[in-house]
Design an enzyme around this catalytic site. Structure first.
Site, PDB file in Angstrom:
ATOM      1  N   GLY A  10      46.520  29.952  57.107  1.00 40.49           N
ATOM      2  CA  GLY A  10      47.183  28.698  56.762  1.00 40.49           C
ATOM      3  C   GLY A  10      48.672  28.756  57.030  1.00 40.49           C
ATOM      4  O   GLY A  10      49.217  29.773  57.458  1.00 40.49           O
ATOM      5  N   GLY A  12      52.276  27.619  55.084  1.00 39.57           N
ATOM      6  CA  GLY A  12      52.892  27.133  53.860  1.00 39.57           C
ATOM      7  C   GLY A  12      54.329  26.729  54.068  1.00 39.57           C
ATOM      8  O   GLY A  12      54.847  26.707  55.190  1.00 39.57           O
ATOM      9  N   PHE A  14      57.010  28.304  53.217  1.00 40.67           N
ATOM     10  CA  PHE A  14      57.954  29.376  53.479  1.00 40.67           C
ATOM     11  C   PHE A  14      57.407  30.451  54.410  1.00 40.67           C
ATOM     12  O   PHE A  14      57.955  31.530  54.506  1.00 40.67           O
ATOM     13  CB  PHE A  14      58.392  30.026  52.163  1.00 40.67           C
ATOM     14  CG  PHE A  14      58.998  29.042  51.206  1.00 40.67           C
ATOM     15  CD1 PHE A  14      60.215  28.458  51.473  1.00 40.67           C
ATOM     16  CD2 PHE A  14      58.331  28.677  50.054  1.00 40.67           C
ATOM     17  CE1 PHE A  14      60.779  27.540  50.601  1.00 40.67           C
ATOM     18  CE2 PHE A  14      58.880  27.759  49.172  1.00 40.67           C
ATOM     19  CZ  PHE A  14      60.114  27.187  49.450  1.00 40.67           C
ATOM     20  N   VAL A  17      50.500  32.349  57.283  1.00 38.85           N
ATOM     21  CA  VAL A  17      49.619  33.334  56.664  1.00 38.85           C
ATOM     22  C   VAL A  17      48.445  33.616  57.588  1.00 38.85           C
ATOM     23  O   VAL A  17      47.805  32.695  58.099  1.00 38.85           O
ATOM     24  CB  VAL A  17      49.097  32.836  55.296  1.00 38.85           C
ATOM     25  CG1 VAL A  17      48.185  33.870  54.664  1.00 38.85           C
ATOM     26  CG2 VAL A  17      50.265  32.514  54.372  1.00 38.85           C
ATOM     27  N   LYS A  36      51.750  37.363  54.972  1.00 40.79           N
ATOM     28  CA  LYS A  36      52.597  36.175  54.903  1.00 40.79           C
ATOM     29  C   LYS A  36      53.887  36.492  55.637  1.00 40.79           C
ATOM     30  O   LYS A  36      54.563  37.473  55.312  1.00 40.79           O
ATOM     31  CB  LYS A  36      52.874  35.821  53.439  1.00 40.79           C
ATOM     32  CG  LYS A  36      53.471  34.446  53.201  1.00 40.79           C
ATOM     33  CD  LYS A  36      53.507  34.166  51.703  1.00 40.79           C
ATOM     34  CE  LYS A  36      53.998  32.778  51.381  1.00 40.79           C
ATOM     35  NZ  LYS A  36      54.006  32.527  49.916  1.00 40.79           N
ATOM     36  N   ASP A 131      57.037  27.035  39.759  1.00 44.66           N
ATOM     37  CA  ASP A 131      56.267  26.124  40.616  1.00 44.66           C
ATOM     38  C   ASP A 131      54.768  26.224  40.328  1.00 44.66           C
ATOM     39  O   ASP A 131      53.949  26.362  41.243  1.00 44.66           O
ATOM     40  CB  ASP A 131      56.547  26.412  42.090  1.00 44.66           C
ATOM     41  CG  ASP A 131      56.201  25.233  42.993  1.00 44.66           C
ATOM     42  OD1 ASP A 131      56.082  24.098  42.476  1.00 44.66           O
ATOM     43  OD2 ASP A 131      56.056  25.433  44.215  1.00 44.66           O
TER      44      ASP A 131
END
Length: 359
Positions: A10, A12, A14, A17, A36, A131
């Protein structure tokens, strides 16, 4: 650990991944891992996440970190963090794929208890996640809770840390009143966000139903409004949410206190799928994919998708800084400033519909 990049999982906010495949065979059984990654020039958030995960590695309800490294790929230097792979996806995925796109109260209790265990540990180590939301709560192979995405997490502020009071961290739909009105984000802010997550699991829709950013912030910070507590929730569940949605953070229940609340105090450690009767076959949208992703069901007059994440690091100057390092003399003035300083380039997320949750 030597590894090679595998299939993408995926993308994200920041970093990207991908699966991480160990390069050398080993007699030791290695867990499935993801990596990541982000460009070195934009890696401050990912470095912060790795540092914090190293301090939180003893808690089973927190995603595990297996190390970091640097690599050169396609002419770019990348910073990489190896993480535990949560094969169950996120709670957002779970909600979206459930019947009627909401969870049974039995499931809600189990997931809530797991989140509270993780938050209790995070807060004991003097950190605030900043968060908490459905997308950042991952599920292991057996459905166990794994709190993830610590890029915005920070140490609990002290009276000497007044500079932190100018930051706005997290996702507005889950922000606490003290965060909106005064920039205060202690451990109590995570509990408020937890309450929003619980309400969303029960109903399938966010706790706040505003399509306009100004109206949302005013409701949270100025007006005497609280997120709506689901009517179908049991009396114990309603009381639990009332303890989360206390306006005064000093009077809001802590994670430790909530773990003893009757709603979750019983043995609700089973995370399996629970079947419940079909009631409403109408399609209910999933949780927002990004901070200002207000679904169409909220309003047909305005759709706002943006990000107001603010980071203090000099490496993140391109991030939106809503406070500009200044403070406001009144709550209304502060909220007006928060909204008016959103730059146009942050209001167009053409790829928002294609955004994939990071696991």
């Amino acid at each position: 650990m030597d590894w090679v990049r595998g299939e993408a999982v995926g993308q994200g906010s920041f970093g990207k991944v991908s699966f991480a495949i160990p390069q050398k065979e080993s007699t030791q059984i290695l867990p499935l891992m993801v990596v990541k990654s982000s460009g070195v020039s934009q890696s401050a958030t990912l470095i912060n996440e790795k540092k914090i995960l190293d301090e939180l590695k003893s808690c089973p309800e927190i995603i595990r970190c297996f190390g970091d490294s640097y690599s050169f790929e396609n002419g770019e230097k990348l910073y990489n963090v190896l993480l535990e792979y949560a094969s169950g996806g996120s709670l957002s995925d779970k909600l979206k794929n459930s019947k009627n796109q909401r969870l049974s109260e039995f499931e809600v209790k189990a997931y809530t208890k797991g989140m509270l265990r993780g938050l209790e540990y995070i807060h004991e180590i003097c950190y605030v996640h900043c968060d908490i939301k459905l997308q950042n709560i991952l599920l292991g192979q057996d459905g166990e809770v794994k709190i993830a995405d610590f890029g915005l997490a920070k140490r609990v502020a002290t009276k000497k840390d007044d500079n932190f009071r100018c930051e706005l961290r997290g996702t507005p739909l889950y922000m606490s009143p003290e965060m909106v009105t005064g920039g205060e984000q202690g451990t109590a802010a995570d509990i408020w966000a937890l309450g929003c997550v619980v309400a969303e699991m029960v109903t399938g829709v966010p706790a706040w139903k505003f399509s306009d950013v100004t109206q949302l912030l005013m409701a949270i910070g100025v007006k005497n409004q609280l997120p709506q507590i689901p009517e179908k929730l049991s009396e114990e569940g309603k009381d639990f949410l009332e303890k989360c949605f206390v306006k005064d953070p000093s009077k809001r229940w802590t994670a430790e206190m909530l773990l003893n609340h009757p709603f979750v105090a019983a043995d609700h450690d089973y995370y399996g799928t629970v079947t419940f009767n079909e009631e409403n076959k109408s399609e209910i949208p999933s949780s927002p994919k990004c901070p200002f992703d207000f679904p169409d069901w909220v309003s047909d007059q305005l759709s706002v998708t943006s990000s107001i994440t603010c980071l203090p690091s000099s490496d993140n100057q391109e991030k939106l800084n809503l406070s500009g390092g200044s403070w406001y003399s009144s709550t209304t003035e502060r909220l007006r400033g928060l909204v008016s300083e959103i730059r146009p380039e942050f209001t167009e997320w053409s790829s928002a519909d294609d955004w994939v949750n990071v696991r």
